[in-house]
Design a protein around this motif. Structure first.
Motif, PDB file in Angstrom:
ATOM      1  N   VAL A   1      -6.444 -14.989 116.209  1.00 23.57           N
ATOM      2  CA  VAL A   1      -6.794 -14.117 115.441  1.00 23.57           C
ATOM      3  C   VAL A   1      -6.375 -12.610 115.812  1.00 23.57           C
ATOM      4  N   LEU A   2      -6.389 -11.479 115.793  1.00 21.12           N
ATOM      5  CA  LEU A   2      -4.810 -10.250 115.499  1.00 21.12           C
ATOM      6  C   LEU A   2      -6.052  -9.812 115.732  1.00 21.12           C
ATOM      7  N   VAL A   3      -6.363  -9.156 116.892  1.00 22.80           N
ATOM      8  CA  VAL A   3      -6.774  -7.204 117.483  1.00 22.80           C
ATOM      9  C   VAL A   3      -5.613  -6.686 117.617  1.00 22.80           C
ATOM     10  N   ILE A   4      -6.241  -5.428 117.129  1.00 27.75           N
ATOM     11  CA  ILE A   4      -5.110  -4.402 117.146  1.00 27.75           C
ATOM     12  C   ILE A   4      -5.982  -3.197 117.230  1.00 27.75           C
ATOM     13  N   GLY A   5      -5.246  -2.960 119.138  1.00 32.37           N
ATOM     14  CA  GLY A   5      -5.692  -1.321 120.053  1.00 32.37           C
ATOM     15  C   GLY A   5      -6.558  -2.341 120.792  1.00 32.37           C
ATOM     16  N   LEU A   6      -5.749  -1.918 122.312  1.00 33.36           N
ATOM     17  CA  LEU A   6      -6.256  -3.161 123.446  1.00 33.36           C
ATOM     18  C   LEU A   6      -6.683  -2.037 124.442  1.00 33.36           C
ATOM     19  N   GLY A   7      -7.035  -1.023 124.058  1.00 34.44           N
ATOM     20  CA  GLY A   7      -8.182  -0.099 125.038  1.00 34.44           C
ATOM     21  C   GLY A   7      -9.337  -0.845 125.783  1.00 34.44           C
ATOM     22  N   ARG A   8     -10.385   0.811 125.991  1.00 37.32           N
ATOM     23  CA  ARG A   8     -10.834  -0.458 127.007  1.00 37.32           C
ATOM     24  C   ARG A   8     -12.312  -1.361 125.300  1.00 37.32           C
ATOM     25  N   VAL A   9     -12.426  -0.954 124.102  1.00 30.95           N
ATOM     26  CA  VAL A   9     -12.824  -1.686 122.952  1.00 30.95           C
ATOM     27  C   VAL A   9     -12.211  -2.813 122.801  1.00 30.95           C
ATOM     28  N   GLY A  10     -10.987  -2.817 122.353  1.00 32.19           N
ATOM     29  CA  GLY A  10      -9.944  -3.710 121.949  1.00 32.19           C
ATOM     30  C   GLY A  10      -9.543  -4.784 122.997  1.00 32.19           C
ATOM     31  N   TYR A  11     -10.064  -4.543 124.225  1.00 28.14           N
ATOM     32  CA  TYR A  11      -9.313  -5.448 126.034  1.00 28.14           C
ATOM     33  C   TYR A  11     -10.863  -6.169 125.723  1.00 28.14           C
ATOM     34  N   ALA A  12     -12.050  -5.917 126.016  1.00 30.24           N
ATOM     35  CA  ALA A  12     -13.109  -6.212 125.678  1.00 30.24           C
ATOM     36  C   ALA A  12     -13.230  -7.703 124.569  1.00 30.24           C
TER      37      ALA A  12
ATOM     38  N   LYS B   1     -11.621 -15.562 125.510  1.00 26.01           N
ATOM     39  CA  LYS B   1     -12.566 -17.173 126.499  1.00 26.01           C
ATOM     40  C   LYS B   1     -13.671 -18.097 126.149  1.00 26.01           C
ATOM     41  N   LYS B   2     -13.067 -18.176 124.660  1.00 18.62           N
ATOM     42  CA  LYS B   2     -14.159 -18.360 123.415  1.00 18.62           C
ATOM     43  C   LYS B   2     -13.089 -19.532 122.933  1.00 18.62           C
ATOM     44  N   GLY B   3     -11.904 -19.480 122.846  1.00 19.35           N
ATOM     45  CA  GLY B   3     -10.600 -20.141 122.817  1.00 19.35           C
ATOM     46  C   GLY B   3      -9.365 -20.129 121.341  1.00 19.35           C
ATOM     47  N   PHE B   4      -9.962 -19.375 121.553  1.00 21.33           N
ATOM     48  CA  PHE B   4      -9.606 -18.486 119.912  1.00 21.33           C
ATOM     49  C   PHE B   4      -7.875 -18.006 120.126  1.00 21.33           C
ATOM     50  N   ASN B   5      -6.905 -18.052 119.999  1.00 26.93           N
ATOM     51  CA  ASN B   5      -5.281 -18.068 119.410  1.00 26.93           C
ATOM     52  C   ASN B   5      -5.523 -16.525 119.476  1.00 26.93           C
ATOM     53  N   VAL B   6      -5.017 -16.144 120.186  1.00 25.01           N
ATOM     54  CA  VAL B   6      -5.219 -14.017 120.989  1.00 25.01           C
ATOM     55  C   VAL B   6      -4.441 -13.386 120.456  1.00 25.01           C
ATOM     56  N   TYR B   7      -3.395 -13.338 119.123  1.00 25.23           N
ATOM     57  CA  TYR B   7      -2.689 -12.179 118.879  1.00 25.23           C
ATOM     58  C   TYR B   7      -2.408 -10.577 118.792  1.00 25.23           C
ATOM     59  N   ALA B   8      -2.261 -10.114 119.978  1.00 22.33           N
ATOM     60  CA  ALA B   8      -2.626  -8.490 119.768  1.00 22.33           C
ATOM     61  C   ALA B   8      -1.592  -7.383 119.870  1.00 22.33           C
ATOM     62  N   CYS B   9      -1.308  -6.725 119.783  1.00 23.67           N
ATOM     63  CA  CYS B   9      -1.220  -5.589 119.543  1.00 23.67           C
ATOM     64  C   CYS B   9      -1.514  -3.583 119.873  1.00 23.67           C
ATOM     65  N   ASP B  10      -0.735  -2.995 120.830  1.00 22.00           N
ATOM     66  CA  ASP B  10      -0.979  -1.709 120.389  1.00 22.00           C
ATOM     67  C   ASP B  10       0.673  -1.176 120.981  1.00 22.00           C
ATOM     68  N   PRO B  11       0.724   0.129 120.771  1.00 20.87           N
ATOM     69  CA  PRO B  11       1.881   0.403 120.843  1.00 20.87           C
ATOM     70  C   PRO B  11       1.813   1.521 122.583  1.00 20.87           C
ATOM     71  N   ASN B  12       0.574   0.993 123.344  1.00 22.48           N
ATOM     72  CA  ASN B  12       0.983   1.535 124.916  1.00 22.48           C
ATOM     73  C   ASN B  12       1.189   0.077 125.246  1.00 22.48           C
ATOM     74  N   THR B  13       2.448   0.116 126.048  1.00 19.51           N
ATOM     75  CA  THR B  13       3.186  -1.191 126.418  1.00 19.51           C
ATOM     76  C   THR B  13       2.232  -1.488 127.990  1.00 19.51           C
TER      77      THR B  13
ATOM     78  N   LEU C   1      -4.854 -11.499 130.265  1.00 15.10           N
ATOM     79  CA  LEU C   1      -5.700 -12.081 129.616  1.00 15.10           C
ATOM     80  C   LEU C   1      -4.568 -13.323 128.452  1.00 15.10           C
ATOM     81  N   GLY C   2      -3.637 -13.478 128.758  1.00 19.54           N
ATOM     82  CA  GLY C   2      -2.513 -14.411 127.783  1.00 19.54           C
ATOM     83  C   GLY C   2      -2.770 -13.925 126.483  1.00 19.54           C
ATOM     84  N   VAL C   3      -2.773 -12.983 126.196  1.00 22.63           N
ATOM     85  CA  VAL C   3      -2.372 -12.592 124.809  1.00 22.63           C
ATOM     86  C   VAL C   3      -1.231 -12.830 123.934  1.00 22.63           C
ATOM     87  N   ASN C   4      -0.793 -13.079 122.887  1.00 24.39           N
ATOM     88  CA  ASN C   4       0.141 -13.430 122.196  1.00 24.39           C
ATOM     89  C   ASN C   4       0.522 -11.861 121.847  1.00 24.39           C
TER      90      ASN C   4
END
Ligand code: 2YJ
Ligand code: MG
Length: 259
Positions: free
Chosen positions: A144-155, A162-174, A184-187
């Motif tokens: 699953v792809l998560v775009i944006g890791l602000g307060r909502v995206g991070y949650a 926690k649900k056992g998905f392979n999470v790929y994430a991106c945010d321009p904020n390093t 979280l160990g996201v990719n």
């Protein structure tokens, strides 16, 4: 954080019904059922006191009225206090409210005075929209792809890990990116190396954050972000199930999380 406008809140229950049809088609369950399962709760006979708050940018037209409509949609009794702020809070408690709903520009909370539970809109929104994405019937994998890791995206990313998905994430904020990788160990999803996902959870206040290289034919995009992350033409071209709604889904999750 995006501030809601009165226009976003027009026609709220029609928007909810349209989204509920998409959610049901894409996951087999509607928003009430998903909330029940995600939080293990059901509405009881709680009374909800809604307190308008004048701090910061002040009262948003339709906001309290929308919260009342949502409260009633989920079968609860509610009332909007006559006065805002502290006086309104007193009025809500004195008027027998079990649950208080109130928001300033930074935080939107639901507080259950009977059991002590408290919820924020940003965490509940992240959890429920990512939960919806994770339930996609036509998913081709657990990626699953998560775009944006602000307060909502991070949650949401945290919930998916926690649900056992392979999470790929991106945010321009390093800083956000590194925090999600470390905690979280996201990719890290590299925009330069596109790959296509059948489940996308997007949580940014920006338009057009989703591009063609990221999405599979017939995918589910679940996003609370206003404006919409998806360019209009892609929705049709890729036959996308798009879940996007300005307020009800997040508030539903807040309520179920504190019942
Ligand atoms: O009481 C009021 O009318 C206002 N003080 C409400 C403020 C609402 N808060 C916001 O719009 C925040 N930016 C968070 C809303 C999150 C919705 N997904
Ligand atoms: Mg957006």
């Amino acid at each position: 954080m995006a501030l809601l406008t009165p226009e976003d809140l027009e026609d709220l229950l029609n928007k909810l019904n349209a989204n509920n049809d998409i959610i049901k088609g894409a996951t087999g369950e509607d928003i009430s059922q998903i909330c029940e399962e995600a939080y293990g709760t059901k509405p009881g006979n709680q009374k909800v006191g809604i307190v308008p708050i004048t701090a910061g940018n002040g009262i948003i037209g339709n906001f309290s009225a929308s919260l009342l409509a949502i409260t009633e949609y989920f079968g609860l009794e509610g009332f909007i206090t006559e006065h805002p702020d502290m006086t309104g809070y007193y009025e809500a408690v004195a008027g027998g409210a079990d649950i208080i709903l109130m928001a300033d520009d930074h935080i939107f909370i639901a507080h259950n005075l009977s059991n002590g539970k408290i919820a924020t809109n940003h965490i509940c929104t992240g959890v429920i929209y990512s939960e919806i994405a994770s339930r996609y019937k036509h998913a081709d994998s657990k990626d699953v792809l998560v775009i944006g890791l602000g307060r909502v995206g991070y949650a949401g990313a945290s919930h998916l890990v926690k649900k056992g998905f392979n999470v790929y994430a991106c945010d321009p904020n390093t800083e956000f990116m590194n925090k999600a990788i470390e905690e979280l160990g996201v990719n890290a999803f590299d925009i330069e190396k596109p790959r296509k996902f059948s489940m996308v959870f997007e949580a940014t206040p920006n338009a057009n954050t989703i591009s063609e290289g990221m999405i599979a034919e017939r995918c589910l995009v679940s996003t609370p972000g206003i404006p919409c992350a998806l360019p209009d033409d892609l929705v049709e071209k890729y036959d996308i199930d798009l879940v996007m709604e300005p307020l009800v889904i997040g508030v539903a999750a807040m309520l179920y999380s504190i019942f």
